[in-house]
Design a protein around this motif. Structure first.
Motif, mmCIF file in Angstrom:
data_model
loop_
_atom_site.group_PDB
_atom_site.id
_atom_site.type_symbol
_atom_site.label_atom_id
_atom_site.label_comp_id
_atom_site.label_asym_id
_atom_site.label_seq_id
_atom_site.Cartn_x
_atom_site.Cartn_y
_atom_site.Cartn_z
ATOM 1 N N ALA A 82 50.958 41.135 50.185
ATOM 2 C CA ALA A 82 52.070 41.890 49.619
ATOM 3 C C ALA A 82 51.879 41.990 48.114
ATOM 4 O O ALA A 82 51.521 41.005 47.454
ATOM 5 C CB ALA A 82 53.392 41.198 49.934
ATOM 6 N N ALA A 83 52.113 43.164 47.568
ATOM 7 C CA ALA A 83 51.904 43.362 46.132
ATOM 8 C C ALA A 83 52.760 42.414 45.305
ATOM 9 O O ALA A 83 52.347 41.966 44.224
ATOM 10 C CB ALA A 83 52.215 44.809 45.764
ATOM 11 N N ASP A 84 53.941 42.072 45.804
ATOM 12 C CA ASP A 84 54.842 41.211 45.054
ATOM 13 C C ASP A 84 54.474 39.736 45.137
ATOM 14 O O ASP A 84 55.183 38.896 44.569
ATOM 15 C CB ASP A 84 56.282 41.411 45.544
ATOM 16 C CG ASP A 84 56.845 42.758 45.121
ATOM 17 O OD1 ASP A 84 56.297 43.353 44.177
ATOM 18 O OD2 ASP A 84 57.824 43.218 45.741
ATOM 19 N N GLU A 85 53.382 39.408 45.827
ATOM 20 C CA GLU A 85 52.894 38.026 45.793
ATOM 21 C C GLU A 85 52.397 37.660 44.395
ATOM 22 O O GLU A 85 52.338 36.487 44.043
ATOM 23 C CB GLU A 85 51.752 37.826 46.793
ATOM 24 C CG GLU A 85 52.189 37.728 48.241
ATOM 25 C CD GLU A 85 51.012 37.399 49.148
ATOM 26 O OE1 GLU A 85 50.108 36.667 48.703
ATOM 27 O OE2 GLU A 85 51.003 37.881 50.295
ATOM 28 N N LEU A 86 51.997 38.661 43.610
ATOM 29 C CA LEU A 86 51.491 38.415 42.268
ATOM 30 C C LEU A 86 52.613 38.523 41.245
ATOM 31 O O LEU A 86 53.542 39.306 41.402
ATOM 32 C CB LEU A 86 50.404 39.430 41.893
ATOM 33 C CG LEU A 86 48.969 39.115 42.310
ATOM 34 C CD1 LEU A 86 48.818 39.170 43.821
ATOM 35 C CD2 LEU A 86 48.005 40.099 41.632
ATOM 36 N N VAL A 87 52.504 37.720 40.208
ATOM 37 C CA VAL A 87 53.310 37.901 39.005
ATOM 38 C C VAL A 87 52.580 38.908 38.134
ATOM 39 O O VAL A 87 51.360 38.849 37.987
ATOM 40 C CB VAL A 87 53.475 36.563 38.249
ATOM 41 C CG1 VAL A 87 54.125 36.787 36.891
ATOM 42 C CG2 VAL A 87 54.270 35.570 39.078
ATOM 43 N N TYR A 88 53.318 39.838 37.537
ATOM 44 C CA TYR A 88 52.736 40.838 36.638
ATOM 45 C C TYR A 88 53.238 40.548 35.230
ATOM 46 O O TYR A 88 54.450 40.433 35.001
ATOM 47 C CB TYR A 88 53.120 42.250 37.084
ATOM 48 C CG TYR A 88 52.571 42.578 38.454
ATOM 49 C CD1 TYR A 88 51.333 43.191 38.605
ATOM 50 C CD2 TYR A 88 53.267 42.212 39.604
ATOM 51 C CE1 TYR A 88 50.805 43.451 39.864
ATOM 52 C CE2 TYR A 88 52.749 42.469 40.870
ATOM 53 C CZ TYR A 88 51.529 43.090 40.989
ATOM 54 O OH TYR A 88 51.007 43.333 42.235
ATOM 55 N N SER A 89 52.296 40.417 34.286
ATOM 56 C CA SER A 89 52.669 39.966 32.948
ATOM 57 C C SER A 89 51.927 40.742 31.871
ATOM 58 O O SER A 89 50.903 41.394 32.117
ATOM 59 C CB SER A 89 52.394 38.468 32.794
ATOM 60 O OG SER A 89 51.007 38.187 32.887
ATOM 61 N N ASN A 90 52.466 40.639 30.649
ATOM 62 C CA ASN A 90 51.859 41.242 29.464
ATOM 63 C C ASN A 90 51.606 40.177 28.418
ATOM 64 O O ASN A 90 52.307 39.162 28.370
ATOM 65 C CB ASN A 90 52.773 42.296 28.858
ATOM 66 C CG ASN A 90 52.887 43.544 29.698
ATOM 67 O OD1 ASN A 90 53.682 43.601 30.635
ATOM 68 N ND2 ASN A 90 52.091 44.540 29.386
ATOM 69 N N ALA A 91 50.622 40.413 27.564
ATOM 70 C CA ALA A 91 50.434 39.627 26.348
ATOM 71 C C ALA A 91 50.584 40.595 25.178
ATOM 72 O O ALA A 91 49.912 41.632 25.133
ATOM 73 C CB ALA A 91 49.061 38.967 26.323
#
Length: 307
Positions: free
Chosen positions: A220-229
């Motif tokens: 599932a795509a939402d298994e990952l955390v999506y983040s920025n630096a």
């Protein structure tokens, strides 16, 4: 939205400086302290007093902090053999009581390799893929069993796959702007995908690629955390913003365009735009490590306004 403090010690920071910032990170309620993994300063900085090693630093901080997560953006794959890296990270995870995260990248800064006699192979992405397979494979091997791997770049035979981290699974971060191979690796190995120093539009596009690649693997795509630096430069007023920008050799307008800069209200508003495209964590690149008042302002006037 999680806010994490992200430092660039190669630009000039002793361990004691990093410890002071890490303790402030913890005291002020931020989620984590992360650092880069470089041995040579960039730009006009003299880098004094000289580089500190990422995992030695984190080992020290593991014993001198209690709550915050600790990790790298990103450990350079060229600096360490994957079996050695698996041991190092597992040990620091145990030293911290299970608070470590591993950001792993291919390595890119050729000058620092030349400066310290580190081989800089032309083909690094394939090595990174094997490193990810080995590090995660070693940790996942059941106690009492062995791990073997036969790759183009690395071969392991009957490794006892020890020690094990304190966490059942150390979170793995993969990041970058690559359109094809990076999303594929993130889909296969990552718990978190990070895009550094990217606009809202570029972040949204790259998050979409990673989501699609993740779904293609059956996850599932939402298994990952999506983040920025993103670089951060916040001030109570225009004069304070200008002072902090000058201290890091940057232009205010450029920082507002490419990072999180301005008044607390401006920064909160821009963070909201990143949240709207799926980012749930931001690594605040703090470049003036002597300005602890900056961290206090972000904590009290920015972090306090985020859900």
């Amino acid at each position: 939205m999680d806010l994490r403090i992200f430092t660039e010690p190669q630009q000039g920071a002793s361990y004691d400086t990093l410890l002071t910032v890490a303790k402030a990170t913890e005291d002020l309620g931020f989620d984590a302290f992360f650092r880069s993994d470089h041995y040579l300063s960039m730009g006009s900085s003299d880098g004094l007093p000289g580089p500190t090693d990422a995992w030695i630093t984190l080992a020290g901080l593991a014993r001198e902090t209690k709550r915050i997560r600790l990790g790298t953006l990103m450990t350079a794959g060229t600096f360490r053999f994957p079996g050695v890296l698996a041991i190092q990270v597992a040990q620091v995870d145990r030293m911290s009581g299970g608070r470590v995260e591993l950001g792993l990248g291919a390595g890119w800064f050729a000058d620092e390799h030349r400066a310290y006699g580190i081989p800089f192979p032309a083909e690094r992405f394939g090595r990174l893929e094997e490193q990810l397979a080995i590090v995660t494979g070693l940790w996942a091997t059941e106690a009492g069993k062995t791990f073997s791997y036969e790759g183009r770049h690395y071969q392991l035979t009957d490794s006892p796959a020890l020690p094990k981290p304190a966490q059942a699974k150390v979170p793995v971060l993969i990041g970058g702007h690559g359109a094809r191979r990076t999303p594929r690796l993130a889909a296969q190995y990552a718990d978190e995908f990070n895009i550094p120093f990217a606009s809202i539009e570029d972040s949204e596009r790259q998050f979409g690629r990673v989501r699609a690649a993740t779904q293609a693997t059956g996850r599932a795509a939402d298994e990952l955390v999506y983040s920025n630096a993103l670089v951060v430069c916040v001030g109570k007023d225009d004069a304070e913003v200008a002072r902090r920008a000058a201290a890091i050799g940057r232009d205010v307008d450029e920082l507002k365009t490419n990072g999180l800069a301005g008044s607390p209200a401006e920064v909160v508003d821009k963070i909201g735009h990143y949240a709207a495209i799926g980012s749930s964590r931001i690594y605040l690149q703090v470049l003036d490590l002597g300005d602890l008042d900056h961290l206090e302002l972000i904590s009290s006037q920015v972090q306090s306004q985020l859900g």
